[in-house]
Design a protein around this motif. Sequence first.
Motif, PDB file in Angstrom:
ATOM      1  N   PHE A  12       3.260 -16.499  18.690  1.00  0.00           N
ATOM      2  CA  PHE A  12       1.901 -16.962  18.476  1.00  0.00           C
ATOM      3  C   PHE A  12       1.433 -18.318  18.789  1.00  0.00           C
ATOM      4  CE2 PHE A  12       0.127 -14.219  14.484  1.00  0.00           C
ATOM      5  CZ  PHE A  12       0.366 -13.044  15.170  1.00  0.00           C
ATOM      6  N   ASP A  13       2.811 -19.023  19.413  1.00  0.00           N
ATOM      7  CA  ASP A  13       2.575 -20.221  20.018  1.00  0.00           C
ATOM      8  C   ASP A  13       2.201 -20.233  21.480  1.00  0.00           C
ATOM      9  OD1 ASP A  13       5.005 -19.711  21.461  1.00  0.00           O
ATOM     10  OD2 ASP A  13       6.081 -21.057  20.349  1.00  0.00           O
ATOM     11  N   ARG A  14       1.528 -18.888  21.904  1.00  0.00           N
ATOM     12  CA  ARG A  14       1.217 -18.639  23.150  1.00  0.00           C
ATOM     13  C   ARG A  14       2.435 -18.570  24.481  1.00  0.00           C
ATOM     14  NH1 ARG A  14      -4.181 -22.683  23.270  1.00  0.00           N
ATOM     15  NH2 ARG A  14      -4.758 -22.276  21.199  1.00  0.00           N
ATOM     16  N   THR A  15       3.513 -18.684  23.969  1.00  0.00           N
ATOM     17  CA  THR A  15       4.671 -18.680  25.191  1.00  0.00           C
ATOM     18  C   THR A  15       5.328 -17.617  25.014  1.00  0.00           C
ATOM     19  OG1 THR A  15       6.245 -19.703  23.741  1.00  0.00           O
ATOM     20  CG2 THR A  15       4.623 -21.418  24.677  1.00  0.00           C
ATOM     21  N   LEU A  16       5.973 -17.367  26.093  1.00  0.00           N
ATOM     22  CA  LEU A  16       7.583 -16.345  25.938  1.00  0.00           C
ATOM     23  C   LEU A  16       8.687 -17.425  26.169  1.00  0.00           C
ATOM     24  CD1 LEU A  16       5.122 -15.081  27.859  1.00  0.00           C
ATOM     25  CD2 LEU A  16       6.930 -13.164  27.513  1.00  0.00           C
ATOM     26  N   LYS A  17       9.507 -17.064  25.510  1.00  0.00           N
ATOM     27  CA  LYS A  17      11.005 -17.810  25.805  1.00  0.00           C
ATOM     28  C   LYS A  17      12.140 -16.848  26.173  1.00  0.00           C
ATOM     29  CE  LYS A  17       9.742 -21.662  22.692  1.00  0.00           C
ATOM     30  NZ  LYS A  17       9.707 -22.631  23.531  1.00  0.00           N
ATOM     31  N   ILE A  18      13.060 -17.215  27.115  1.00  0.00           N
ATOM     32  CA  ILE A  18      14.174 -16.390  27.684  1.00  0.00           C
ATOM     33  C   ILE A  18      15.398 -17.088  26.575  1.00  0.00           C
ATOM     34  CG2 ILE A  18      15.348 -15.497  29.382  1.00  0.00           C
ATOM     35  CD1 ILE A  18      13.043 -16.035  31.099  1.00  0.00           C
ATOM     36  N   TRP A  19      16.040 -16.269  26.225  1.00  0.00           N
ATOM     37  CA  TRP A  19      17.373 -17.107  25.468  1.00  0.00           C
ATOM     38  C   TRP A  19      18.548 -16.189  25.910  1.00  0.00           C
ATOM     39  CZ3 TRP A  19      15.682 -19.833  21.488  1.00  0.00           C
ATOM     40  CH2 TRP A  19      14.549 -19.780  20.673  1.00  0.00           C
ATOM     41  N   ASN A  20      19.713 -16.908  25.797  1.00  0.00           N
ATOM     42  CA  ASN A  20      21.015 -16.491  25.973  1.00  0.00           C
ATOM     43  C   ASN A  20      21.432 -15.697  24.706  1.00  0.00           C
ATOM     44  OD1 ASN A  20      23.794 -16.130  26.049  1.00  0.00           O
ATOM     45  ND2 ASN A  20      23.845 -17.399  27.661  1.00  0.00           N
ATOM     46  N   ALA A  21      21.661 -14.335  24.628  1.00  0.00           N
ATOM     47  CA  ALA A  21      21.798 -13.757  23.407  1.00  0.00           C
ATOM     48  C   ALA A  21      23.167 -13.949  22.975  1.00  0.00           C
ATOM     49  CB  ALA A  21      21.635 -12.196  23.757  1.00  0.00           C
ATOM     50  N   GLU A  22      24.220 -14.414  23.908  1.00  0.00           N
ATOM     51  CA  GLU A  22      25.417 -14.659  23.282  1.00  0.00           C
ATOM     52  C   GLU A  22      25.527 -16.046  22.687  1.00  0.00           C
ATOM     53  OE1 GLU A  22      28.254 -13.058  23.571  1.00  0.00           O
ATOM     54  OE2 GLU A  22      27.053 -11.214  24.443  1.00  0.00           O
ATOM     55  N   ASP A  23      24.976 -16.855  22.861  1.00  0.00           N
ATOM     56  CA  ASP A  23      25.209 -18.308  22.210  1.00  0.00           C
ATOM     57  C   ASP A  23      23.821 -18.779  21.637  1.00  0.00           C
ATOM     58  OD1 ASP A  23      23.777 -19.371  24.426  1.00  0.00           O
ATOM     59  OD2 ASP A  23      25.267 -20.164  25.419  1.00  0.00           O
ATOM     60  N   GLY A  24      22.714 -18.038  21.811  1.00  0.00           N
ATOM     61  CA  GLY A  24      21.414 -18.832  21.211  1.00  0.00           C
ATOM     62  C   GLY A  24      20.956 -19.642  21.930  1.00  0.00           C
ATOM     63  N   ALA A  25      21.304 -20.062  23.131  1.00  0.00           N
ATOM     64  CA  ALA A  25      20.617 -21.140  24.050  1.00  0.00           C
ATOM     65  C   ALA A  25      19.398 -20.661  24.426  1.00  0.00           C
ATOM     66  CB  ALA A  25      21.642 -21.602  25.223  1.00  0.00           C
ATOM     67  N   LEU A  26      18.389 -21.630  24.349  1.00  0.00           N
ATOM     68  CA  LEU A  26      17.051 -21.454  25.200  1.00  0.00           C
ATOM     69  C   LEU A  26      17.194 -21.678  26.478  1.00  0.00           C
ATOM     70  CD1 LEU A  26      13.887 -20.979  25.201  1.00  0.00           C
ATOM     71  CD2 LEU A  26      13.670 -23.293  24.530  1.00  0.00           C
ATOM     72  N   LEU A  27      16.880 -20.374  27.514  1.00  0.00           N
ATOM     73  CA  LEU A  27      17.040 -20.712  28.925  1.00  0.00           C
ATOM     74  C   LEU A  27      15.642 -21.096  29.464  1.00  0.00           C
ATOM     75  CD1 LEU A  27      19.225 -17.413  29.497  1.00  0.00           C
ATOM     76  CD2 LEU A  27      19.876 -19.896  29.093  1.00  0.00           C
ATOM     77  N   LYS A  28      14.610 -20.564  29.236  1.00  0.00           N
ATOM     78  CA  LYS A  28      13.142 -20.973  29.902  1.00  0.00           C
ATOM     79  C   LYS A  28      12.244 -20.387  28.692  1.00  0.00           C
ATOM     80  CE  LYS A  28      13.740 -20.461  34.638  1.00  0.00           C
ATOM     81  NZ  LYS A  28      15.214 -20.276  34.894  1.00  0.00           N
ATOM     82  N   THR A  29      11.053 -21.492  29.118  1.00  0.00           N
ATOM     83  CA  THR A  29       9.713 -21.097  28.309  1.00  0.00           C
ATOM     84  C   THR A  29       8.753 -20.777  29.521  1.00  0.00           C
ATOM     85  OG1 THR A  29      10.219 -22.793  26.590  1.00  0.00           O
ATOM     86  CG2 THR A  29       8.141 -22.094  26.912  1.00  0.00           C
ATOM     87  N   THR A 276      21.265 -16.203  14.699  1.00  0.00           N
ATOM     88  CA  THR A 276      20.244 -16.576  14.554  1.00  0.00           C
ATOM     89  C   THR A 276      19.699 -17.625  15.551  1.00  0.00           C
ATOM     90  OG1 THR A 276      20.471 -16.447  12.174  1.00  0.00           O
ATOM     91  CG2 THR A 276      18.473 -17.659  12.735  1.00  0.00           C
ATOM     92  N   LEU A 277      18.365 -17.224  16.060  1.00  0.00           N
ATOM     93  CA  LEU A 277      17.737 -17.849  17.331  1.00  0.00           C
ATOM     94  C   LEU A 277      16.719 -18.438  16.858  1.00  0.00           C
ATOM     95  CD1 LEU A 277      18.139 -15.128  20.074  1.00  0.00           C
ATOM     96  CD2 LEU A 277      20.015 -16.646  19.317  1.00  0.00           C
ATOM     97  N   ALA A 278      16.662 -20.064  16.853  1.00  0.00           N
ATOM     98  CA  ALA A 278      15.465 -20.688  16.220  1.00  0.00           C
ATOM     99  C   ALA A 278      14.959 -21.545  17.345  1.00  0.00           C
ATOM    100  CB  ALA A 278      15.786 -21.473  14.975  1.00  0.00           C
ATOM    101  N   GLY A 279      13.417 -21.476  17.317  1.00  0.00           N
ATOM    102  CA  GLY A 279      12.803 -22.347  18.391  1.00  0.00           C
ATOM    103  C   GLY A 279      11.622 -22.429  18.707  1.00  0.00           C
ATOM    104  N   HIS A 280      10.759 -21.289  18.206  1.00  0.00           N
ATOM    105  CA  HIS A 280       9.422 -20.855  18.407  1.00  0.00           C
ATOM    106  C   HIS A 280       8.703 -21.919  17.502  1.00  0.00           C
ATOM    107  CE1 HIS A 280       8.808 -18.048  21.478  1.00  0.00           C
ATOM    108  NE2 HIS A 280       9.811 -17.318  20.843  1.00  0.00           N
TER     109      HIS A 280
END
Length: 284
Positions: A12-29, A276-280
Amino acid sequence: SLTKDRVVSGSFDRTLKIWNAEDGALLKTLSGHSRYVQCVAALGDDRVVSGSCDGTARVWDCDSGECVHVLRGHSALVTCMSVLSDERMLVTGSFDHTLEVWDTLSSKNVGTLLGHADRVWCCVALANDWVVSGSFDCTLRVWDVEQARCLSTLKGHRDRVWCVVALSRCRVASGSLDRTLRVWDCITGNCLGVLEGHSREVRCVVSLKDDVLASSGDDRSIKVWDLSDYKCRRTLNGHGHFVTGLAVLADGRLASASHDRTLKIWDALQGRRLATLAGHAHVV
């Protein structure tokens, strides 16, 4: 879910995020939609497509993070989408009661599927490239996309249909505001079984493996079902709010998204939460 252990989420923040599913790192917005992102689907290994409350679908290059096409044609918000087997053709559903068919390489609209009496909320492509859609009119419809023709209407749910997933042997499973899931034979139109156990509406359903489903909804839980007897085998708890999305990763792990603004990665068959992946900044 993409290859290279990547997961894409929309918010709902209008973005898409690409994550590394292994370590939870945010790769791109990925930014470009002017309103909430409602749905996301993978187009092969390096492209994704998103649908939004702004009435458009966007095709993205995941490596560059750039939007390569904007698909305009719906007159209301885009609620769902499904990619056909060639990973080029796309079907989108909308609150305008229709489904539109797109060529994602040329961005051309190549057809419209008409028949639902209310808003379309979910859709899925079968192995033969038929598409099944679910609607607020409490029905599902089976479509021959190439001929733009409705083949059958599946009736049984007592309230809005929220979700649908393709199964083997030309079957689908659907979840509803009536708190149940139903399994359907798309050739005969018969309901094969009813899954009962959620205490609130069922928003999401995925296939973990043949005849094993996972579902989630507003009761904050994820349930694992065995279709050999239509019974719940396991309940996964951990989210603090509605569970609004489920996706099966390439290695069989389960990803869940929630109004608690997080994603979680699970070994659903063993009942273990892995990450757990947090960032949105808003609900996912």
